[in-house]
Write a protein that holds these residues in place. Structure first.
Motif, short mmCIF file in Angstrom:
data_model
loop_
_atom_site.label_atom_id
_atom_site.label_comp_id
_atom_site.label_asym_id
_atom_site.label_seq_id
_atom_site.Cartn_x
_atom_site.Cartn_y
_atom_site.Cartn_z
N PRO A 16 -54.00 37.63 -8.41
CA PRO A 16 -54.79 38.01 -7.25
C PRO A 16 -54.76 39.52 -7.04
O PRO A 16 -53.75 40.17 -7.25
N ARG A 17 -55.88 40.09 -6.61
CA ARG A 17 -55.91 41.52 -6.34
C ARG A 17 -55.18 41.82 -5.06
O ARG A 17 -55.32 41.09 -4.07
N ARG A 18 -54.47 42.90 -5.04
CA ARG A 18 -53.85 43.35 -3.80
C ARG A 18 -54.82 44.29 -3.09
O ARG A 18 -55.42 45.15 -3.70
N THR A 19 -54.98 44.10 -1.81
CA THR A 19 -55.85 44.96 -1.03
C THR A 19 -54.95 45.89 -0.21
O THR A 19 -54.52 45.55 0.88
N GLY A 20 -54.68 47.05 -0.76
CA GLY A 20 -53.77 47.96 -0.11
C GLY A 20 -52.35 47.46 -0.20
O GLY A 20 -51.96 46.84 -1.18
N ARG A 21 -51.56 47.73 0.83
CA ARG A 21 -50.17 47.28 0.82
C ARG A 21 -50.06 45.85 1.32
O ARG A 21 -50.95 45.32 1.95
N GLY A 22 -48.94 45.22 1.02
CA GLY A 22 -48.68 43.87 1.50
C GLY A 22 -48.98 42.83 0.45
O GLY A 22 -49.19 43.12 -0.72
N ASP A 55 -64.94 37.73 -6.08
CA ASP A 55 -65.06 38.98 -5.34
C ASP A 55 -65.01 38.73 -3.84
O ASP A 55 -64.39 39.48 -3.09
N ALA A 56 -65.67 37.65 -3.38
CA ALA A 56 -65.68 37.33 -1.96
C ALA A 56 -64.29 36.98 -1.45
O ALA A 56 -63.97 37.19 -0.28
N MET A 57 -63.45 36.45 -2.36
CA MET A 57 -62.10 36.06 -1.97
C MET A 57 -61.07 37.15 -2.23
O MET A 57 -59.91 37.01 -1.87
N GLY A 58 -61.50 38.23 -2.90
CA GLY A 58 -60.58 39.32 -3.18
C GLY A 58 -59.58 39.00 -4.27
O GLY A 58 -58.44 39.46 -4.22
N VAL A 59 -60.00 38.18 -5.27
CA VAL A 59 -59.11 37.83 -6.37
C VAL A 59 -59.82 38.07 -7.69
O VAL A 59 -61.03 38.28 -7.73
N GLN A 60 -59.07 38.04 -8.77
CA GLN A 60 -59.67 38.10 -10.09
C GLN A 60 -60.35 36.76 -10.40
O GLN A 60 -59.90 35.70 -9.96
N ALA A 61 -61.42 36.82 -11.15
CA ALA A 61 -62.19 35.60 -11.44
C ALA A 61 -61.32 34.52 -12.09
O ALA A 61 -61.48 33.33 -11.82
N GLY A 62 -60.41 34.92 -12.96
CA GLY A 62 -59.58 33.95 -13.66
C GLY A 62 -58.70 33.13 -12.73
O GLY A 62 -58.28 32.02 -13.09
N ALA A 63 -58.42 33.66 -11.54
CA ALA A 63 -57.56 32.92 -10.60
C ALA A 63 -58.23 31.63 -10.14
O ALA A 63 -57.55 30.64 -9.83
#
Length: 230
Positions: A16-22, A55-63
């Motif tokens: 999953p992509r991290r959006t900033g910190r956390g 993209d809408a979920m903020g993750v990599q497609a493979g996830a």
């Protein structure tokens, strides 16, 4: 001492992509389906891709492939979610035809609630609890009314196929942009430009975009045939 290894290939794509910190955004099956339905309403079926959903979920497609191996698997899960609220009239209603027609109307409304909903539903074969519960309710209505088992199964399939097919045409005619063969202006121009007396006489009904009377007429024919069979 060597540093931590960097994920590569599929591992990196599935992370999953991290959006900033956390923490990275939470990914689960239910949230994925709800997001897919929301995206469907926004962009339509053609533009709904696994990458766009990721993209809408903020993750990599493979996830997403953790839950859905193919887009067809995703569409089946979306169809299963669509019928979650489909219900018949209360079981105490003695009129089996009213209960069955209520089930068909409820299915139509569930599909109309989503852009291209009938296109998503058509051809899927979910074995989830919502779909199986819907089918079990419909067949139960018919068996309780005295239909033989095979007739009950086929009658429900006929009702579902009519409802889905009708809603496919309805949503195609009302698709944003219009201008296609279902546009009443296009049909009217084509009819009046030629010699089609019977089409001209019935053009107000043929070109009407009020689909509820069309649906109710066809449903009434189906129920009339079932009453005769019974």
């Amino acid at each position: 001492m060597s540093g931590p290894s960097t994920p590569s290939g599929a591992e990196a794509d599935a992370a999953p992509r991290r959006t900033g910190r956390g923490r990275p955004p939470r990914l689960d099956q239910a949230r994925t389906i709800e997001t897919a339905l929301a995206l469907l309403n926004e962009v339509g079926l053609e533009a709904l891709t696994m990458r766009r959903l990721a993209d809408a979920m903020g993750v990599q497609a493979g996830a997403l492939y953790r839950y859905f191996a193919t887009k067809d698997d995703l569409l089946t899960a979306m169809a299963e979610r669509m019928v979650a609220d489909v219900s018949a009239a209360p079981a105490g209603d003695p009129d089996w035809s009213e209960r069955l027609s209520g089930l068909a109307r409820s299915l139509r409304q569930a599909l109309l609630a989503h852009r291209d909903g009938a296109r998503v539903f058509a051809g899927t074969h979910s074995t989830g609890p919502n779909t199986l519960g819907f089918a079990d309710t419909g067949i139960g209505i018919l068996r309780d009314a005295g239909f033989a088992d095979e007739d009950a199964a086929r009658a429900l399939m006929a009702a579902v196929n009519f409802t889905v097919g009708h809603t496919l045409e309805e949503q195609a005619a009302l698709r944003p942009g219009g201008g296609g063969p279902a546009d009443p202006g296009v049909l009217g121009d084509a009819v009046t430009a030629g010699t089609y007396p019977h089409l001209s006489a019935t053009l107000p009904a043929l070109a009407s975009l009020d689909f509820t009377p069309h649906f109710e007429f066809g449903l009434g024919l189906l129920l009339g045939g079932l009453r005769a069979l019974r």
